[in-house]
Motif scaffolding. Structure first.
Motif, PDB file in Angstrom:
ATOM      1  N   TYR C   8     -67.222  -1.077 -71.510  1.00  0.00           N
ATOM      2  CA  TYR C   8     -66.152  -1.072 -70.507  1.00  0.00           C
ATOM      3  C   TYR C   8     -66.463  -0.047 -69.420  1.00  0.00           C
ATOM      4  O   TYR C   8     -66.779   1.098 -69.742  1.00  0.00           O
ATOM      5  CB  TYR C   8     -64.814  -0.716 -71.160  1.00  0.00           C
ATOM      6  CG  TYR C   8     -64.387  -1.680 -72.229  1.00  0.00           C
ATOM      7  CD1 TYR C   8     -63.910  -2.950 -71.885  1.00  0.00           C
ATOM      8  CD2 TYR C   8     -64.491  -1.334 -73.569  1.00  0.00           C
ATOM      9  CE1 TYR C   8     -63.527  -3.844 -72.876  1.00  0.00           C
ATOM     10  CE2 TYR C   8     -64.117  -2.226 -74.567  1.00  0.00           C
ATOM     11  CZ  TYR C   8     -63.641  -3.474 -74.218  1.00  0.00           C
ATOM     12  OH  TYR C   8     -63.272  -4.354 -75.182  1.00  0.00           O
ATOM     13  N   PRO C   9     -66.385  -0.445 -68.150  1.00  0.00           N
ATOM     14  CA  PRO C   9     -66.646   0.518 -67.075  1.00  0.00           C
ATOM     15  C   PRO C   9     -65.582   1.614 -67.052  1.00  0.00           C
ATOM     16  O   PRO C   9     -64.445   1.390 -67.455  1.00  0.00           O
ATOM     17  CB  PRO C   9     -66.580  -0.329 -65.801  1.00  0.00           C
ATOM     18  CG  PRO C   9     -65.837  -1.558 -66.175  1.00  0.00           C
ATOM     19  CD  PRO C   9     -66.081  -1.789 -67.635  1.00  0.00           C
ATOM     20  N   GLY C  90     -67.444  11.253 -70.056  1.00  0.00           N
ATOM     21  CA  GLY C  90     -68.194  10.051 -69.712  1.00  0.00           C
ATOM     22  C   GLY C  90     -67.921   8.842 -70.583  1.00  0.00           C
ATOM     23  O   GLY C  90     -68.583   7.816 -70.423  1.00  0.00           O
ATOM     24  N   VAL C  91     -66.987   8.914 -71.525  1.00  0.00           N
ATOM     25  CA  VAL C  91     -66.612   7.712 -72.284  1.00  0.00           C
ATOM     26  C   VAL C  91     -65.106   7.509 -72.206  1.00  0.00           C
ATOM     27  O   VAL C  91     -64.353   8.434 -71.899  1.00  0.00           O
ATOM     28  CB  VAL C  91     -67.015   7.805 -73.776  1.00  0.00           C
ATOM     29  CG1 VAL C  91     -68.488   7.555 -73.955  1.00  0.00           C
ATOM     30  CG2 VAL C  91     -66.597   9.131 -74.359  1.00  0.00           C
TER      31      VAL C  91
END
Lengths: 222, 221, 272
Positions: C8-9, C90-91
């Motif tokens: 997922y972006p 970043g996640v």
């Protein structure tokens, strides 16, 4: 009527009226404690913590299903065993406050749970904070439901104050007992105590009903 | 003295007290139910005198304290030539007091039965007594059972006051043990736990069982 | 839920990014799967109507977007940003209360049973959140509220409590209340289902006005097929937690492709 002596009535009435003051102070003080502590019990059962909810739930059940008079004795006598001496007033207020806090927490809970789920959802949809949702949306709507129960317990706490006499709080019953043992006359003091209780609790119950209707109307809920 | 020693020494006395408490609760409970139904039906009577008697009874017993009533019945009633033995005075007072509260429950439950039920019974030409007993009460009982559960717990708690006129119930035994040992936490604490057990594992489950039974009788189980 | 979140972006970029995107969204209660890997985009300014048999999961779509329900899998994006999740190192991780509160500001909702606050008048209902959430002054909030109550045709009922208003009027106050928060996306959850037939028109007229005069993104669940056909840019037919068929009103009503769509449309037209 059987040996009823009016002159004795006039003689003891001032003492009983003075003691009624103590009874009212005890009831109001105890109720004040119960209202605040009850809210703590009620809100503690709405936190996400399951353990806290369970513990408070069980504590409330325990307090509600054991006799107040025994709780009064417990608090009064257990302190000294561990070196803490509490005066009759302090332990009496603690016991009666705690006992009625358990009842009031159920009243608050009932009131909050009676507010439709849609009201919570609308508050979420409008992004209201949790505190704002409680104080501005939920509690105003829970109040009319809760008021009836709160009023009943105000009268209830008043009627339970005679139990404080067992640890020597000089309220109405205690005074009537004292008069009885001094004069060996029980008819007048005990009957007067009953009349004084009726004279206060019946009009209070009526006033509470009027007040309840007022609040409902002022909140626009007929 | 360890708690175990305390229990082995004073356990039997507390047990005797518990049995007295249970006996008081059962007798006062039966009386309360009988008075509650009688007073509630009287309050629904068309005669103003009958209604007046019931209202006066209910207001007096709800408007004053149980303890005041107990002292009055035990200390004052003998002056009128009615002397009750203390155990009897105890359960009668508790029963009469809780009966007054119960009367309001019964009345409320009877009134909660929909009007259509009264009308249907009338349309079938049932007598007033038949209407009440066959049609209205069975439906009202289902409504009133849950609050009666709470009332019986109040009643159990109320019996503790009879220790003050020296009936040897659980509360009385705890006080006596405390007086001779000064082990307040043990004696009063144990009594609190016993009251809780009687309420939580005696009264509450029996009421639940009655609720389930009565629901089944109405075919809603 | 041990889903691999890397597919997922972190956010959606580009000028053609949708206002709302459901990406692989799953919702279940225990064993009951209400929504099954749902993908759905709604463009900015688009009016999308969700129809389908009861229990098909259509209301759940709106409730998840309003964060009234949590999701069991997938991600929902609003205006390019994740709603149900947030970025951490970043996640994507599940959103906390603060992130959800911030994102919720983009979305407004109108409910089947209005859910007006009964102890507040019409204007107080409209002012409550603007004052206490957006931080408007009472004067500003009142002006905004009056303007919106006029828009829904209730300038004369400003100081009435909900109990004194008809169902249609209550629902119009509810629409004004939602608009007062200036949401980018407005959700209508069966807003006419609890209304008497003769007052449905006053509510649908307000929605019509919103569609023609404002550039709001709207998602609507309704049982009124005629209204849906007239007003929507696109219609999605839900069946068992998935989109069975979607298209413009003319495509879906005029030339349904799928057997289930035909069945559903036949059943609802017979009922009319």
């Amino acid at each position: 009527m059987f040996d009823w002596r009016w002159d004795f009535v006039w003689e003891i009435l001032p003492r009983l009226i003075w003691a009624t003051g103590n009874t009212l102070i005890a009831a109001l003080l105890g109720y004040g404690i119960a209202m605040v502590l009850g809210l703590v019990f009620a809100l503690a059962q709405r936190t996400p913590s399951r353990i806290l909810t369970m513990v408070v739930r069980e504590l409330v059940e325990f307090i509600r299903s054991t006799p107040l008079v025994l709780q009064i004795f417990f608090i009064f006598y257990v302190g000294p065993q561990f070196g803490i001496r509490l005066s009759p007033w302090v332990s009496g207020m603690a016991a009666i406050g705690l006992h009625y806090a358990a009842y009031l927490s159920e009243v608050y809970r009932g009131g909050i749970e009676a507010v439709p789920r849609g009201q919570w959802e609308a508050a979420t949809a409008l992004n209201l904070s949790t505190a704002r949702t409680y104080f501005r949306v939920i509690i105003p709507q829970a109040l009319p439901t809760a008021l009836a129960g709160m009023g009943n317990y105000l009268v209830g706490i008043f009627k339970d104050t005679p139990m404080l006499s067992v640890i020597g709080v000089a309220e109405l019953m205690h005074t009537a007992n004292a008069i009885g043992s001094e004069s060996y006359r029980f008819l007048e003091p005990f009957t007067l105590v009953g009349v004084i209780f009726l004279a206060i609790s019946l009009p209070t119950a009526w006033l509470i009903r009027v007040f309840e209707r007022r609040v409902r109307r002022s909140l626009g809920m007929n | 003295m360890s708690y175990i020693e305390f229990l082995t020494t004073y356990g039997p006395r507390l047990m005797t007290g518990t049995l007295i408490t249970i006996a008081l609760t059962v007798l006062a409970g039966l009386l309360a139910v009988a008075i509650a139904f009688a007073a509630a039906l009287m309050k629904l009577s068309p005669s103003m005198v009958v209604r007046g008697i019931a209202t006066t009874y209910i207001e007096i017993f709800r408007g004053t304290s149980l303890l005041v009533q107990l002292y009055w019945i035990f200390f004052v009633l003998p002056l009128f030539g009615i002397t009750l033995e203390k155990f009897t005075a105890g359960y009668i007072t508790v029963g009469m007091n809780l009966g007054a509260y119960g009367a309001e429950l019964v009345r409320g439950a009877i009134k909660s039965v929909p009007r259509g039920q009264w009308e249907a019974a009338l349309a079938l030409n049932m007598s007033p007594a038949k209407r009440m007993i066959r049609i209205i009460l069975p439906q009202a009982i289902v409504v009133m059972l849950p609050p009666w559960g709470n009332l019986f717990i109040e009643l159990l708690k109320g019996t503790a006051l009879v220790s003050l006129i020296a009936v040897a119930d659980l509360m009385f035994q705890a006080k006596q043990i405390n007086g001779s040992t000064f082990l307040s936490a043990q004696s009063f604490g144990t009594a609190l736990i016993i009251y809780y057990i009687v309420a939580r594992f005696g009264i509450t489950p029996s009421m639940r069982w009655l609720e389930r039974r009565s629901l089944r009788m109405l075919g809603r189980g | 839920m041990n889903e691999d979140m890397s597919k997922y972006p972190l956010r959606l970029e580009g000028s053609d990014k949708p206002m709302v995107r459901f990406m692989n969204v799953t919702k279940s209660y225990g064993d009951l799967v209400v929504l099954d890997s749902l993908d759905l985009d709604v463009a900015e300014g688009e009016m999308v109507t969700v129809i389908g048999p009861s229990g098909s999961g259509k209301t759940t779509v709106l409730r998840m977007l309003m964060t009234l329900e949590t999701i069991n899998g997938g991600v929902i994006y609003v205006d390019g940003e994740p709603l149900t999740h947030m970025e951490k190192n970043g996640v994507l991780v599940p959103a906390d209360a603060k992130h959800m509160r911030r994102m919720r500001a983009n979305i407004g909702m109108c409910f089947q049973h209005f859910n007006l606050f009964p102890h507040m008048t019409a204007i107080e209902n409209c002012m409550e959140a603007p004052v206490h959430v957006l931080g408007l002054t009472r004067k500003e909030a009142r002006e905004r509220g009056l303007e919106l109550l006029a828009l829904v045709g209730l300038e004369e009922k400003v100081d009435e409590h909900p109990a004194r208003l008809s169902g249609g009027q209550q629902q119009r106050v509810a629409i004004a209340r939602a608009l007062a928060m200036r949401p980018k996306v407005l959700l209508f959850d069966e807003v006419t289902s609890a209304l008497d037939p003769e007052v449905i028109g006053e509510v649908t007229n307000v929605i019509r006005k919103l569609v023609s005069e404002h550039n709001l993104t709207m998602l609507m669940v309704t049982h009124q097929m005629g209204f849906a056909r007239e007003i929507s840019d696109r219609i999605c037919l839900f069946y068992r937690g998935q989109i069975e068929e979607q298209g413009t009103p003319d495509e879906l009503f005029g030339n349904p492709q799928r057997e289930r769509t035909q069945q559903f449309l036949r059943a609802v037209t017979e009922a009319m």
